[in-house]
Design a protein around this motif. Structure first.
Motif, mmCIF file in Angstrom:
data_model
loop_
_atom_site.group_PDB
_atom_site.id
_atom_site.type_symbol
_atom_site.label_atom_id
_atom_site.label_comp_id
_atom_site.label_asym_id
_atom_site.label_seq_id
_atom_site.Cartn_x
_atom_site.Cartn_y
_atom_site.Cartn_z
ATOM 1 N N ASN A 93 0.448 -1.451 -0.291
ATOM 2 C CA ASN A 93 0.259 0.488 0.402
ATOM 3 C C ASN A 93 0.918 0.837 -0.101
ATOM 4 O O ASN A 93 1.245 2.478 -0.947
ATOM 5 C CB ASN A 93 -0.881 -0.394 1.176
ATOM 6 C CG ASN A 93 -1.938 -1.303 0.496
ATOM 7 O OD1 ASN A 93 -2.173 -1.778 0.419
ATOM 8 N ND2 ASN A 93 -2.903 -1.543 1.799
ATOM 9 N N PHE A 145 -1.562 4.580 -1.762
ATOM 10 C CA PHE A 145 -2.624 3.810 -1.550
ATOM 11 C C PHE A 145 -2.977 4.229 0.411
ATOM 12 O O PHE A 145 -1.400 4.044 0.770
ATOM 13 C CB PHE A 145 -3.405 2.499 -1.776
ATOM 14 C CG PHE A 145 -2.911 1.502 -2.802
ATOM 15 C CD1 PHE A 145 -3.818 2.697 -3.240
ATOM 16 C CD2 PHE A 145 -2.557 0.649 -3.250
ATOM 17 C CE1 PHE A 145 -4.075 1.510 -4.644
ATOM 18 C CE2 PHE A 145 -2.849 -0.187 -4.556
ATOM 19 C CZ PHE A 145 -3.184 0.720 -5.424
ATOM 20 N N GLN A 151 -4.945 0.450 3.908
ATOM 21 C CA GLN A 151 -6.440 -0.287 3.116
ATOM 22 C C GLN A 151 -6.459 -1.884 2.764
ATOM 23 O O GLN A 151 -5.843 -2.420 3.104
ATOM 24 C CB GLN A 151 -6.781 0.173 1.394
ATOM 25 C CG GLN A 151 -7.199 -0.048 0.559
ATOM 26 C CD GLN A 151 -7.211 0.139 -0.563
ATOM 27 O OE1 GLN A 151 -6.614 1.903 -0.665
ATOM 28 N NE2 GLN A 151 -7.313 0.195 -2.089
ATOM 29 N N SER A 152 -7.227 -2.465 2.388
ATOM 30 C CA SER A 152 -7.441 -3.793 3.048
ATOM 31 C C SER A 152 -7.228 -4.749 3.918
ATOM 32 O O SER A 152 -6.952 -5.648 4.130
ATOM 33 C CB SER A 152 -6.945 -4.800 1.760
ATOM 34 O OG SER A 152 -7.508 -4.088 0.161
#
Length: 84
Positions: free
Chosen positions: A72, A77, A81-82
């Motif tokens: 990320n 990102f 995230q995730s």
């Protein structure tokens, strides 16, 4: 150093790290991080000694979620995230 001094140092170091949680009182346990991508840090001050304890789920923060976090960051990102 006092307990407040140690707390300030940890909070200054990790206040902008979303996957690190600093305990204000007491020390973390494995039970609090199982299945989560967090590294929990706590401490106690006894006289001239600071006892520092960290806890992380080795399969997540120690391996797979760390890889996702690094990916990320590398590709721009959001760091979480995730993960959360």
């Amino acid at each position: 150093m006092t307990r407040e001094d140690v707390a300030e140092v940890f909070h200054n170091a990790y206040h902008d790290k979303p996957l690190v949680r600093v305990y204000d009182k007491g020390v973390p346990s494995i039970k609090g991080v199982v299945g989560l991508p967090f590294c929990d840090i706590g401490f106690a001050v006894q006289g001239e000694h600071a006892i520092i304890v960290s806890a992380e789920d080795n399969l997540l923060k120690g391996a797979s979620s760390q890889a996702v976090q690094c990916m990320n960051i590398r590709f721009g990102f959001p760091e979480t995230q995730s993960l959360i």
